[in-house]
Design a protein around this motif. Structure first.
Motif, PDB file in Angstrom:
ATOM      1  N   VAL A 133      21.675  28.628 -17.037  1.00 24.52           N
ATOM      2  CA  VAL A 133      23.051  28.204 -17.279  1.00 24.52           C
ATOM      3  C   VAL A 133      23.762  28.086 -15.931  1.00 24.52           C
ATOM      4  O   VAL A 133      23.719  29.013 -15.112  1.00 24.52           O
ATOM      5  CB  VAL A 133      23.795  29.205 -18.184  1.00 24.52           C
ATOM      6  N   PRO A 147      26.502  28.221 -13.116  1.00 23.39           N
ATOM      7  CA  PRO A 147      27.602  29.178 -12.959  1.00 23.39           C
ATOM      8  C   PRO A 147      28.995  28.568 -13.072  1.00 23.39           C
ATOM      9  O   PRO A 147      29.950  29.256 -13.450  1.00 23.39           O
ATOM     10  CB  PRO A 147      27.372  29.772 -11.563  1.00 23.39           C
ATOM     11  N   ASN A 148      29.149  27.274 -12.765  1.00 26.61           N
ATOM     12  CA  ASN A 148      30.452  26.628 -12.885  1.00 26.61           C
ATOM     13  C   ASN A 148      30.487  25.638 -14.047  1.00 26.61           C
ATOM     14  O   ASN A 148      31.362  24.768 -14.112  1.00 26.61           O
ATOM     15  CB  ASN A 148      30.819  25.928 -11.574  1.00 26.61           C
ATOM     16  N   ASN A 149      29.495  25.772 -14.931  1.00 24.39           N
ATOM     17  CA  ASN A 149      29.422  24.992 -16.155  1.00 24.39           C
ATOM     18  C   ASN A 149      29.370  23.491 -15.890  1.00 24.39           C
ATOM     19  O   ASN A 149      29.902  22.688 -16.649  1.00 24.39           O
ATOM     20  CB  ASN A 149      30.615  25.312 -17.078  1.00 24.39           C
ATOM     21  N   ASP A 163      26.913  21.980  -9.759  1.00 26.30           N
ATOM     22  CA  ASP A 163      26.223  23.203  -9.333  1.00 26.30           C
ATOM     23  C   ASP A 163      24.924  22.850  -8.612  1.00 26.30           C
ATOM     24  O   ASP A 163      24.519  23.535  -7.672  1.00 26.30           O
ATOM     25  CB  ASP A 163      25.951  24.118 -10.537  1.00 26.30           C
ATOM     26  N   ASP A 171      25.967  36.378 -15.507  1.00 23.79           N
ATOM     27  CA  ASP A 171      27.338  36.637 -15.943  1.00 23.79           C
ATOM     28  C   ASP A 171      27.322  37.069 -17.401  1.00 23.79           C
ATOM     29  O   ASP A 171      26.817  36.343 -18.266  1.00 23.79           O
ATOM     30  CB  ASP A 171      28.173  35.372 -15.775  1.00 23.79           C
ATOM     31  N   SER A 172      27.874  38.230 -17.665  1.00 24.11           N
ATOM     32  CA  SER A 172      27.813  38.789 -19.018  1.00 24.11           C
ATOM     33  C   SER A 172      28.623  37.980 -20.027  1.00 24.11           C
ATOM     34  O   SER A 172      28.360  38.022 -21.234  1.00 24.11           O
ATOM     35  CB  SER A 172      28.321  40.237 -19.009  1.00 24.11           C
ATOM     36  N   THR A 173      29.609  37.238 -19.544  1.00 30.28           N
ATOM     37  CA  THR A 173      30.459  36.449 -20.436  1.00 30.28           C
ATOM     38  C   THR A 173      29.871  35.077 -20.734  1.00 30.28           C
ATOM     39  O   THR A 173      29.814  34.646 -21.888  1.00 30.28           O
ATOM     40  CB  THR A 173      31.867  36.267 -19.830  1.00 30.28           C
ATOM     41  N   THR A 174      29.421  34.397 -19.688  1.00 30.90           N
ATOM     42  CA  THR A 174      28.958  33.012 -19.849  1.00 30.90           C
ATOM     43  C   THR A 174      27.441  32.879 -19.945  1.00 30.90           C
ATOM     44  O   THR A 174      26.932  31.847 -20.378  1.00 30.90           O
ATOM     45  CB  THR A 174      29.434  32.154 -18.668  1.00 30.90           C
ATOM     46  N   GLY A 175      26.710  33.906 -19.494  1.00 34.23           N
ATOM     47  CA  GLY A 175      25.255  33.823 -19.465  1.00 34.23           C
ATOM     48  C   GLY A 175      24.728  33.014 -18.289  1.00 34.23           C
ATOM     49  O   GLY A 175      23.536  32.723 -18.214  1.00 34.23           O
ATOM     50  N   ALA A 176      25.620  32.662 -17.361  1.00 31.79           N
ATOM     51  CA  ALA A 176      25.231  31.848 -16.211  1.00 31.79           C
ATOM     52  C   ALA A 176      24.477  32.682 -15.176  1.00 31.79           C
ATOM     53  O   ALA A 176      24.768  33.863 -14.977  1.00 31.79           O
ATOM     54  CB  ALA A 176      26.460  31.228 -15.570  1.00 31.79           C
ATOM     55  N   TYR A 220      23.397  33.387 -11.224  1.00 37.81           N
ATOM     56  CA  TYR A 220      23.962  33.162  -9.894  1.00 37.81           C
ATOM     57  C   TYR A 220      23.440  34.237  -8.950  1.00 37.81           C
ATOM     58  O   TYR A 220      22.790  35.209  -9.361  1.00 37.81           O
ATOM     59  CB  TYR A 220      25.497  33.206  -9.945  1.00 37.81           C
TER      60      TYR A 220
END
Length: 315
Positions: free
Chosen positions: A216, A218-220, A225, A281-286, A288
């Motif tokens: 995923v 990181p900046n969607n 990215d 990232d625990s929120t987005t699953g991204a 990094y």
């Protein structure tokens, strides 16, 4: 069969995935600092502005991803961001300066941004046109970065490269004390629609090679990215080999440089098709490995550390 092998090799070079990655790491450790030899040329030094030339249509949010990355490179930004940081990643390039006979230093900052949304040179660009675009930025104490939008084709884009860096003669109007000089430039393309499986890995499924699930972004934004990864690699190459006679190994036309000497490595445990053990990232699953300003997160390539004779990662 030969055609298939040729395409596979091309894919490997484009995405910084190397079937010889493990062998390369062993080579790095065996050869020590001689992997990247210093050819006694000048390095960029002092305070250098990174000017961004946006060619084509980019959303404000997309421009912010790149401009925040450039600003995050400054050591002054590291105190304001969580670790590991973009600034910490960039510090590896300082080692090259300490090893060179010049003992100089480099400080990057975000310079001017030039916007060309009307495709003044069309939607299919040659290398000569890239240099013309790069020349629009201030050339003294600068790196001019041309970023092309996803609907712009460039010679060799997706076929043999995701971006490039080089140097070009300065314009007469900007010459320093009447002397001839060269300025450094970078070009990076947005591969979102043309070849995300090549130039935006590991945020997109690769065309060839091991088929692990994509990460995923990181900046969607898979395209932007991916551009940051390639821009980071090319910035490291520009700093340590700006005019083709700095630190590199192999042929001058296709050199191994600070980042390209560590293909496909982003975290510890990396192997062909696997970017390594990264932060998530625990929120987005991204995925990094570096924190930037304004809460940004980025994935940055490993850099070859000549002091340890190894590919250095942040995680």
């Amino acid at each position: 069969m030969a055609a298939i092998v040729s395409k596979l090799l091309l894919f490997i070079s484009l995405f910084q995935i190397s079937l010889a990655a493990r062998t390369l790491n062993e080579l790095v450790q065996d050869q020590g600092s001689q992997l990247l030899q210093y050819h006694n040329g000048p390095l960029l030094s002092g305070k250098i502005s990174v000017n961004l030339i946006w060619y084509g249509k980019f959303k404000p949010s997309q421009k912010a991803i790149v401009s925040d990355f450039i600003t995050s490179l400054s050591s002054s930004s590291s105190a304001k961001t969580n670790q590991p940081s973009v600034a910490t990643w960039w510090k590896t390039t300082e080692i090259y300066y300490h090893l060179s006979s010049k003992k100089s230093s480099l400080s990057l900052s975000l310079g001017k941004q030039i916007v060309d949304e009307n495709y003044s040179l069309g939607k299919s660009l040659s290398n000569k046109q890239l240099v013309a675009l790069a020349s629009k930025g201030e050339q003294k104490d600068a790196i001019n970065v041309v970023l092309t939008s996803s609907d712009v084709t460039v010679d060799g884009f997706c076929m043999s490269r995701c971006g490039t860096h080089g140097s070009a003669p300065g314009s007469k109007s900007g010459q320093i004390k009447g002397k001839n000089y060269k300025f450094a430039y970078i070009w990076v393309g947005n591969s979102e629609t043309q070849c995300p499986g090549q130039c935006a890995w590991p945020f997109h499924q690769p065309v060839y090679g091991p088929q692990n699930p994509p990460l995923v972004a990181p900046n969607n934004d898979v395209g932007l990215d991916g551009m940051v990864i390639n821009l980071a690699s090319l910035l490291a190459g520009t700093a340590t080999n700006p005019f083709g006679n700095g630190y590199f190994q192999g042929p001058k036309e296709a050199p191994l440089e600070a980042a390209s000497a560590c293909p496909g490595i982003y975290g510890n445990g990396a192997y062909p098709g696997y970017a390594g053990n990264l932060l998530v990232d625990s929120t987005t699953g991204a995925s990094y490995n570096a924190n930037g300003i304004n809460g940004r997160k980025y994935l940055l390539p490993a850099l070859y550390d000549p002091s340890t004779s190894s590919c250095s990662t942040l995680v």
